[in-house]
Design a protein around this motif. Structure first.
Motif, mmCIF file in Angstrom:
data_model
loop_
_atom_site.group_PDB
_atom_site.id
_atom_site.type_symbol
_atom_site.label_atom_id
_atom_site.label_comp_id
_atom_site.label_asym_id
_atom_site.label_seq_id
_atom_site.Cartn_x
_atom_site.Cartn_y
_atom_site.Cartn_z
ATOM 1 N N ASP A 162 -7.099 -15.978 -6.158
ATOM 2 C CA ASP A 162 -6.638 -14.604 -6.390
ATOM 3 C C ASP A 162 -7.338 -13.971 -7.600
ATOM 4 O O ASP A 162 -7.457 -14.574 -8.669
ATOM 5 C CB ASP A 162 -5.129 -14.584 -6.607
ATOM 6 N N GLU A 163 -7.773 -12.756 -7.391
ATOM 7 C CA GLU A 163 -8.557 -12.047 -8.411
ATOM 8 C C GLU A 163 -7.801 -11.857 -9.732
ATOM 9 O O GLU A 163 -8.356 -12.093 -10.817
ATOM 10 C CB GLU A 163 -8.956 -10.691 -7.818
ATOM 11 N N MET A 164 -6.544 -11.435 -9.647
ATOM 12 C CA MET A 164 -5.769 -11.183 -10.882
ATOM 13 C C MET A 164 -5.450 -12.502 -11.599
ATOM 14 O O MET A 164 -5.542 -12.586 -12.819
ATOM 15 C CB MET A 164 -4.463 -10.412 -10.592
ATOM 16 N N ASP A 165 -5.113 -13.540 -10.785
ATOM 17 C CA ASP A 165 -4.902 -14.874 -11.369
ATOM 18 C C ASP A 165 -6.111 -15.295 -12.192
ATOM 19 O O ASP A 165 -5.995 -15.810 -13.303
ATOM 20 C CB ASP A 165 -4.757 -15.929 -10.250
ATOM 21 N N GLN A 202 1.585 -9.508 -14.823
ATOM 22 C CA GLN A 202 1.886 -8.541 -13.784
ATOM 23 C C GLN A 202 0.840 -7.439 -13.848
ATOM 24 O O GLN A 202 0.510 -6.951 -14.934
ATOM 25 C CB GLN A 202 3.279 -7.963 -14.055
ATOM 26 N N ARG A 203 0.295 -7.085 -12.679
ATOM 27 C CA ARG A 203 -0.642 -5.951 -12.681
ATOM 28 C C ARG A 203 0.199 -4.691 -12.740
ATOM 29 O O ARG A 203 0.925 -4.370 -11.807
ATOM 30 C CB ARG A 203 -1.502 -5.957 -11.418
ATOM 31 N N VAL A 204 0.123 -4.019 -13.863
ATOM 32 C CA VAL A 204 1.040 -2.911 -14.095
ATOM 33 C C VAL A 204 0.452 -1.551 -13.742
ATOM 34 O O VAL A 204 1.170 -0.601 -13.488
ATOM 35 C CB VAL A 204 1.535 -2.881 -15.561
ATOM 36 N N SER A 205 -0.863 -1.486 -13.748
ATOM 37 C CA SER A 205 -1.483 -0.198 -13.447
ATOM 38 C C SER A 205 -2.945 -0.386 -13.098
ATOM 39 O O SER A 205 -3.467 -1.503 -13.137
ATOM 40 C CB SER A 205 -1.342 0.736 -14.655
ATOM 41 N N GLY A 206 -3.576 0.693 -12.773
ATOM 42 C CA GLY A 206 -5.000 0.654 -12.454
ATOM 43 C C GLY A 206 -5.493 2.071 -12.299
ATOM 44 O O GLY A 206 -4.696 3.018 -12.308
ATOM 45 N N THR A 207 -6.764 2.207 -12.228
ATOM 46 C CA THR A 207 -7.296 3.542 -11.928
ATOM 47 C C THR A 207 -8.575 3.400 -11.119
ATOM 48 O O THR A 207 -9.367 2.468 -11.337
ATOM 49 C CB THR A 207 -7.556 4.397 -13.197
ATOM 50 N N ASN A 208 -8.712 4.324 -10.201
ATOM 51 C CA ASN A 208 -9.903 4.320 -9.361
ATOM 52 C C ASN A 208 -11.089 4.966 -10.066
ATOM 53 O O ASN A 208 -12.191 4.989 -9.536
ATOM 54 C CB ASN A 208 -9.606 5.017 -8.032
ATOM 55 N N VAL A 209 -10.841 5.506 -11.238
ATOM 56 C CA VAL A 209 -11.954 6.085 -11.994
ATOM 57 C C VAL A 209 -12.439 4.999 -12.956
ATOM 58 O O VAL A 209 -11.832 4.732 -13.986
ATOM 59 C CB VAL A 209 -11.509 7.353 -12.759
ATOM 60 N N SER A 228 -15.678 -2.047 -10.997
ATOM 61 C CA SER A 228 -15.953 -0.846 -10.206
ATOM 62 C C SER A 228 -14.728 0.048 -10.346
ATOM 63 O O SER A 228 -14.819 1.225 -10.673
ATOM 64 C CB SER A 228 -16.142 -1.203 -8.730
ATOM 65 N N GLY A 229 -13.554 -0.551 -10.106
ATOM 66 C CA GLY A 229 -12.285 0.109 -10.383
ATOM 67 C C GLY A 229 -11.638 -0.590 -11.567
ATOM 68 O O GLY A 229 -12.179 -1.560 -12.093
ATOM 69 N N VAL A 230 -10.512 -0.074 -11.994
ATOM 70 C CA VAL A 230 -9.894 -0.618 -13.206
ATOM 71 C C VAL A 230 -8.517 -1.206 -12.915
ATOM 72 O O VAL A 230 -7.692 -0.556 -12.269
ATOM 73 C CB VAL A 230 -9.737 0.497 -14.280
ATOM 74 N N SER A 231 -8.308 -2.445 -13.367
ATOM 75 C CA SER A 231 -6.998 -3.070 -13.252
ATOM 76 C C SER A 231 -6.401 -3.240 -14.635
ATOM 77 O O SER A 231 -7.110 -3.612 -15.579
ATOM 78 C CB SER A 231 -7.120 -4.456 -12.606
ATOM 79 N N MET A 232 -5.101 -2.961 -14.742
ATOM 80 C CA MET A 232 -4.409 -3.145 -16.024
ATOM 81 C C MET A 232 -3.304 -4.163 -15.827
ATOM 82 O O MET A 232 -2.433 -3.987 -14.989
ATOM 83 C CB MET A 232 -3.860 -1.818 -16.525
HETATM 84 C C1 LIG Z 1 -9.489 -3.161 -6.108
HETATM 85 C C2 LIG Z 1 -9.876 -3.930 -7.341
HETATM 86 C C3 LIG Z 1 -8.685 -4.797 -7.763
HETATM 87 C C4 LIG Z 1 -11.025 -4.844 -6.940
HETATM 88 O O1 LIG Z 1 -11.502 -5.573 -7.996
HETATM 89 C C5 LIG Z 1 -10.339 -3.015 -8.495
HETATM 90 O O2 LIG Z 1 -11.439 -2.350 -8.150
HETATM 91 C C6 LIG Z 1 -9.262 -2.043 -8.948
HETATM 92 O O3 LIG Z 1 -8.345 -2.427 -9.644
HETATM 93 N N1 LIG Z 1 -9.363 -0.735 -8.592
HETATM 94 C C7 LIG Z 1 -8.450 0.319 -8.984
HETATM 95 C C8 LIG Z 1 -7.446 0.536 -7.908
HETATM 96 C C9 LIG Z 1 -6.287 1.356 -8.439
HETATM 97 O O4 LIG Z 1 -6.331 2.572 -8.392
HETATM 98 O O5 LIG Z 1 -5.325 0.754 -8.966
#
Ligand SMILES: CC(C)(CO)[C@@H](O)C(=O)NCCC(=O)O
Ligand SMILES: Nc1ncnc2c1ncn2[C@@H]1O[C@H](COP(=O)(O)OP(=O)(O)OP(=O)(O)O)[C@@H](O)[C@H]1O
Ligand SMILES: [Mn+2]
Length: 905
Positions: free
Chosen positions: A201-204, A263-270, A249-253
Motif C-alpha cells: 500500500d502506497e500510504m503504508d 490516517q490520510r487526512v487530505s490531499g490536493t490534485n494541484v 504528481s498529486g499531493v497526499s497529506m
Molecule cells: C492518487 C495519489 C495517491 C497517487 O500517488 C496521489 O497522486 C494523490 O494523493 N493525489 C491527490 C488526490 C486528491 O485530491 O486527494
C-alpha cells in the motif's frame, strides 16, 4: 529484453568501448543453441574491491549482437546484489536496492584473540539480516520511460533477488512495489522480467519510509528559510504526531501518529504533475528541470495580478496586504491583449511554481491547524531539493501559522514510498536499524578501468552522477584492459581522467526582483543554481554496518559532538577547504607512488584529484549538500575518494619506511614525550609535509624530541603522573587502557587502530606485525604481545591449550571501525565497543574509573573529541601541526603539545 533499448545519450559514449569489446569477444553457444558473443572470462577479470561483484561466467550478449549497445546477460551472477523495491508513481519510478558488502579480507591475525577475549560476535545477533552489511542505493526513472527502468533492473540482475544465501538458494521471483504503477505495470514486469509484483500500500509505504528516515538518519530532516538550510535533530521520543505532505504528481497529506499508525487526512490534485504538466504546455519545455531552471530567471509580476495592480500601486494595508502581494495568480493575463507567446516562459514558470507551492503550503497549514499539529514534513519529488520551492513552502507555513508551525524537508524526499516498500521485506529487520549503523557515502563512481579515454569531457559532479550506478566489470586479455558496458556501465571515470577539463562548480546567479505574498518579502533563494537532477538528489549510498556501536565509555552519547571546529563558520570552511586543496597535489604524488608510479596509477591519481576537487567545489557552494558538514566528514570523504579510485593505502611506502626507522628507537615522561614528538608525523599537515622535505622523519622526530620541553601548551602531565601511581596517593590500577593510536612510525603504543588506511595512520591489520618486530627489541613488549595473543607462536599456544597465566599485561589490538584520521565515537566497531565494556563490569558504572582512554593525534584528539567527556579517565595527546587550529583551540602555536588529562568524576 529485446524490446529494451539503451538510453540514446549513452550511445555516443559507448562507441569506442564496443569496438574494443568486439575485438575480444568470442563465439559461444548459449543454452538456446544460438551463437552469442561473449567476452573472454576467467581469471583475467579484475573485480573492483569496493563494489558489487559480478559473475561473468556464461555471460552472453542478449538479442542481436550487431546492436550497438547490447544487453549483457549474466546468468550466474549470484552474490552481492539483493533486494529491490519500487515506487511507481504517476510521474516517476523510484527504485531502492541493496547490495551486500563484500567480505573483507580476513587474514587478520589479531581478530581471533580479540574475539576470544572480548567475546564479540559478528555484530548484532538479534538480526539475521543484514548482518553482513551492505549498501542501499537510490535511483529514479521517468514513469513514461519505464523500459529504461526495466533494463536497469535486468542489467544489474536486481530481480534475481538475494540468492547468495546458501540456505534459501532460490531466486526471489517477486519484488515489492508500491504506487499506482505497481498495479498498472504488474503485467509488464511479469512479461519482461518474469517477476511478480508484490503490491504494498502506497500510504503504508510513505509512512514507513518517513519514519525510518527520521529515526535512522542523523541529518535527514532540515528547515529551509530564506536560502538557509538547517538540519533538525529529531528526538525519537517526540516525533509524533506529524503531518506528512507528499508532493508527487498529486499531493497526499497524512497524519502520522506512530509506526503504522496514520490516517490520510487530505490531499490536493494541484501538485507536482500540475506544475510540470501545465508548465510544459505553456513554455514548451522539454524537461522538468528545464522548467524549474526557467523559473529562476523569471519575474512573475508580468503575469500575476498583484494587489498593487488592483489598488493603483497602493498597499491594502487595512487587511495587511502589500502592493506586491499576489492577488491573483496569472490574473494579469486576463486584462491584456496578449497571447501566450507574448509572455516570457521564465515568468510563466515562476508564476506557476509560486502558485502551486503557496497553495500546497496553505492547504498543509490548514490541515495541520485543524489537527493541532505543529510539524509538517514535506516529501515527494516536486520539491527536488530546490531552494526556492522549499523557501516558498516554508514562507507560506510561517506566514499563515504566524510562526506556530514549521515546515521541514527530507533529504531522501522522493524515496519515502520506495524505502517503505523495501522495508516491507520482513527479514531485513531494517526497522530497528539504529542511527549509528548507517553511514552515508558519496562515492565518486566506478573504480578505474583502464584502456583509452572515451566519451565527452565530464564537466562536473552533475554529470558524474549519471554514471555511478553500474557495477564495474573489467576484462583484459593480452591486448590490454577493456570494460564491458551493461546499462550505465561505461565508466564515467574514463571521462573524468581527461586532461584539461575544469571541474565547474555552478555559480549562483543574481537574484532578480520578486514579488511577495501577504505583504512579505518573497523567498530570497530564487537565484540559486539548479543542479542537475541526479546530483541534486543529495543522497548518497547508505552503507548499513550493523556492527557499528556507540562507544560505551562516552559520558553522554546524546550530547556528544565529535567536532571541535564549526564549519558552519564560512571563514573556517574556506580555510579548511584551502588546506585540503593545497595538500592535494602532494597527496596525489604519494598515492601514485604507493602504487608504483605506473601510468595506470597516474591516471587514477588524476581522476581522484578531479573527483575530490569536484566534491570540494560542490560543498563549498552548498556545505550542507551531503548532510551536516564537519572537518571529520571532509577528511573521511578524502579517504573514501582515494578508495574509490583503488588507492587502498596511499601512504603505505612511507609507513613502512617510518616503522622500520622508528623501531630502532627505544618510563612515564619519556613515554609521553615520545608520543607527542612522534605525533610530528602527519601527512595530513601542510606544515609537516614541508618539514619532511628537509630530512628524514626520524631525524625530525629526534629533533622535536630534543626540543620537547615542559610545560607543554596544555599540560596535565603531573595530574596524570599522580594518577598513574607516582604520587603520594594510592590509586587503583587501571584495568583496561584503550589507546586510540594515530600514526604509523615511532609512536606505536597500541590498542585501538583504524580498520582501513587513512593518511599515514597505522591500521589494526598492520599492528601485529609491527608489534612482533618491536618485540624483538623489548622483552616487556614481547611478554605483553604474547599474553595478548598478538604473536604467532603465542597464538598457537592459546588455541591449543589454555596457556598458564602470564604475568605480563596483555597487549591487544582492536579495530575502531573507521578509515579516517578522525573518529566519531558514536560509530565504532563492535569489537572496540566490546573492549570498552567488560563482560563482568557491564552496568557497574561506579567501577568504570579504572578504565583509561587515551586518544592520540590531531584527528582523534583535537579535530574531534577534544571536548568529548568520558565515563572513565581520559588522556588526550597531540602535537598541533596547524597554526590556525593551535590558535583557536589552545590559544597557542603550531607544534605546541597537548597533554590533556581528565580524570573520571
Ligand atoms: C492518487 C495519489 C495517491 C497517487 O500517488 C496521489 O497522486 C494523490 O494523493 N493525489 C491527490 C488526490 C486528491 O485530491 O486527494
Ligand atoms: N526529472 C523529473 N521528471 C519529472 N518530474 C519531476 C522530475 N523531477 C522532479 N519532478 C517533479 O516530481 C513530481 C513527481 O514526484 P513523485 O515522484 O514524488 O510523484 P509520483 O510518485 O510520480 O506521483 P504520485 O505519487 O502522485 O503517483 C513530478 O510531477 C514533477 O513535478
Ligand atoms: Mn508517489
Amino acid at each position: 529484453m529485446d524490446g529494451l533499448r539503451k538510453d540514446q545519450s549513452l550511445v555516443g559514449a559507448t562507441d569506442n568501448i564496443n569496438e574494443e569489446t568486439n575485438n575480444i569477444t568470442q563465439k559461444v553457444i548459449s543454452e538456446g543453441g544460438e551463437e552469442t558473443m561473449v567476452p573472454p572470462v576467467g581469471n583475467s577479470i579484475h573485480r573492483s574491491s569496493s563494489r558489487p561483484q559480478l559473475d561473468l561466467s556464461g555471460a552472453a550478449i542478449q538479442g542481436n549482437f550487431e546492436e550497438r549497445d547490447p544487453t549483457i546477460l549474466l546468468p550466474n551472477q549470484s552474490d552481492d546484489i539483493s533486494h529491490l523495491a519500487l515506487d511507481i508513481g504517476g510521474s516517476l519510478i523510484k527504485l531502492v536496492y541493496f547490495s551486500r558488502h563484500e567480505d573483507r579480507v580476513v587474514n587478520d591475525k589479531r581478530k581471533k584473540s580479540a574475539k576470544e577475549r572480548f567475546g564479540v560476535s559478528n555484530g548484532n545477533i538479534r538480526r539475521t539480516f543484514p548482518i553482513l552489511g551492505g549498501r542501499l542505493h537510490f535511483v529514479k526513472f521517468e514513469t513514461a520511460k519505464i523500459n529504461e527502468c526495466l533494463e536497469f533492473i535486468h542489467s544489474k540482475q536486481l530481480h534475481r533477488g538475494d540468492n547468495d544465501n546458501a540456505v534459501i538458494k532460490v531466486y526471489t521471483m517477486f519484488e515489492k512495489a508500491t504506487g499506482g504503477g505497481a498495479y498498472k505495470f504488474a503485467d509488464l514486469f511479469k512479461e519482461k522480467l518474469g517477476v511478480s509484483i508484490e503490491k504494498e500500500d502506497e500510504m503504508d509505504c510513505l509512512v514507513a519510509g518517513a519514519n525510518f528516515l527520521l529515526k535512522a538518519i542523523r541529518h535527514e530532516a532540515f528547515t529551509h528559510k530564506e536560502g538557509h538550510k538547517e538540519f533538525v535533530q529529531i528526538d525519537h521520543n517526540d516525533l509524533y504526531p506529524y503531518l506528512l505532505v507528499n508532493i508527487g504528481s498529486g499531493v497526499s497529506m497524512i497524519k502520522v501518529d506512530g509506526d503504522g499508525k496514520f490516517q490520510r487526512v487530505s490531499g490536493t490534485n494541484v501538485g507536482g504533475g500540475t506544475y510540470w504538466g501545465l508548465g510544459r504546455l505553456l513554455t514548451k519545455c522539454k524537461s522538468f528541470d528545464e522548467l524549474l531552471e526557467l523559473s529562476q530567471r523569471g519575474d512573475n509580476s508580468s503575469i500575476d495580478m498583484l494587489v498593487g495592480d488592483i489598488y493603483g500601486g497602493l498597499d491594502y494595508s487595512k487587511i495587511g496586504l502589500s502592493a506586491s502581494t499576489i492577488a491573483s495568480s496569472f490574473g494579469k493575463a486576463i486584462s491584456e491583449n496578449k497571447e501566450i507567446e507574448d509572455y516570457r516562459p521564465e515568468d510563466i514558470s515562476l508564476s506557476l511554481l509560486r502558485m502551486i507551492s503557496y497553495n500546497i503550503g496553505q492547504i498543509s497549514y490548514l490541515t495541520a491547524l485543524q489537527l493541532g499539529i505543529k510539524r509538517i514534513f514535506f516529501g515527494g519529488f516536486f520539491i527536488r531539493g530546490h531552494a526556492y520551492t522549499m523557501d516558498t513552502i516554508s514562507f507560506a507555513i510561517q506566514f499563515w501559522s504566524k510562526g506556530g508551525a514549521q515546515a521541514m524537508f527530507l533529504r531522501h524526499e522522493g524515496f519515502l514510498g520506495a524505502l517503505g516498500a523495501f522495508m516491507s521485506y520482513e527479514k531485513h529487520g531494517l526497522d530497528d536499524l539504529m542511527v549509528h549503523q548507517l553511514v552515508e557515502r558519496f562515492p565518486m563512481g566506478a573504480p578505474y578501468t583502464g584502456g583509452k579515454i572515451h566519451g565527452p569531457p565530464l564537466g562536473d559532479l552533475n554529470e558524474k552522477a549519471r554514471w555511478i550506478q553500474g557495477p564495474d566489470l573489467v576484462c583484459s586479455n593480452q591486448k590490454g584492459t577493456y570494460f564491458i558496458c551493461n546499462l550505465l556501465q561505461i565508466s564515467w571515470m574514463e571521462k573524468f581522467v581527461r586532461k584539461g577539463i575544469k571541474i565547474t562548480a555552478p555559480v549562483p546567479t543574481a537574484s532578480p526582483r520578486t514579488t511577495g505574498l501577504g505583504g512579505f518579502e518573497a523567498p530570497s533563494s530564487k537565484g540559486d543554481t539548479l543542479r542537475c537532477d541526479e546530483s541534486n538528489l543529495n543522497v548518497g549510498v547508505l552503507h548499513l554496518v550493523p556492527s557499528l556501536e556507540v562507544f560505551p565509555l562516552l559520558a553522554d552519547p546524546k550530547t556528544y559532538e565529535p567536532n571541535t571546529i564549526d564549519l558552519a563558520d564560512p571563514n573556517e570552511l574556506e580555510y579548511w577547504f584551502t588546506v585540503l586543496s593545497e595538500h592535494l597535489p602532494d597527496l596525489v604524488d604519494k598515492a601514485v607512488a604507493s602504487e608504483g608510479g605506473t601510468d595506470d596509477a597516474r591516471r587514477r591519481g588524476d581522476a581522484f584529484a578531479r573527483a575530490f576537487s569536484a566534491h570540494l567545489a560542490r560543498l563549498m557552494e552548498e556545505p550542507a549538500a551531503y548532510g551536516k558538514l564537519s572537518l571529520a566528514n571532509l577528511l573521511e570523504l578524502r579517504e573514501e575518494c582515494l578508495r574509490e579510485f583503488n588507492f587502498f593505502d596511499a601512504y603505505s611506502t612511507i609507513k613502512h619506511r617510518e616503522n622500520e626507522a622508528s623501531l630502532a628507537e627505544t618510563r612515564l615522561l619519556t613515554l609521553i614525550e615520545g608520543v607527542l614528538a612522534a605525533n610530528i608525523f602527519d601527512w595530513g599537515s601542510r606544515a609537516c609535509v614541508d618539514l619532511y622535505h628537509k630530512g628524514t622523519i626520524i631525524e625530525i622526530y629526534r629533533m622535536s624530541r630534543k626540543k620537547m620541553q615542559r610545560p607543554w601548551r596544555v599540560d596535565d602531565f603531573d595530574a596524570f603522573k599522580e594518577r598513574m601511581g607516582f604520587g603520594d596517593k594510592k590509586h587503583q590500577r587501571h584495568k583496561r587502557a584503550l589507546l586510540f593510536v594515530d600514526n604509523s612510525g615511532a609512536d606505536v603504543v597500541v590498542l585501538v587502530a583504524n580498520s582501513l588506511p587513512a593518511l599515514n595512520d597505522v591500521t589494526a591489520m598492520e599492528l601485529p606485525e609491527i608489534v612482533a618486530e618491536a618485540a624483538k627489541h623489548c622483552d616487556i613488549l614481547r611478554g605483553a604481545a604474547e599474553a595478548g595473543g598478538l604473536l604467532m607462536d603465542a597464538m598457537i599456544n592459546i588455541q591449543d591449550s589454555p596457556r598458564e597465566k602470564s604475568s605480563s599485561t596483555p597487549l591487544m589490538v582492536v579495530e575502531n571501525g573507521c578509515g579516517s584520521p578522525c573518529i566519531d565515537l558514536r560509530q565504532v566497531s563492535s569489537e572496540l565497543a566490546a573492549a570498552a565494556k567488560d563482560a563482568d563490569l557491564v552496568c557497574c558504572f561506579n567501577i568504570l574509573y579504572i578504565y583509561l582512554v587515551i586518544l592520540e593525534g590531531m584527528g582523534r584528539a583535537l579535530h574531534t573529541n577534544y571536548n568529548a567527556r568520558f565515563k572513565c579517565d581520559a588522556l588526550k595527546l597531540a602535537m598541533v601541526k596547524n597554526q590556525r587550529l593551535a590558535e583557536k583551540l589552545i590559544k597557542g602555536n603550531i607544534y605546541d603539545c597537548v597533554c590533556r588529562y581528565e580524570p573520571a568524576n
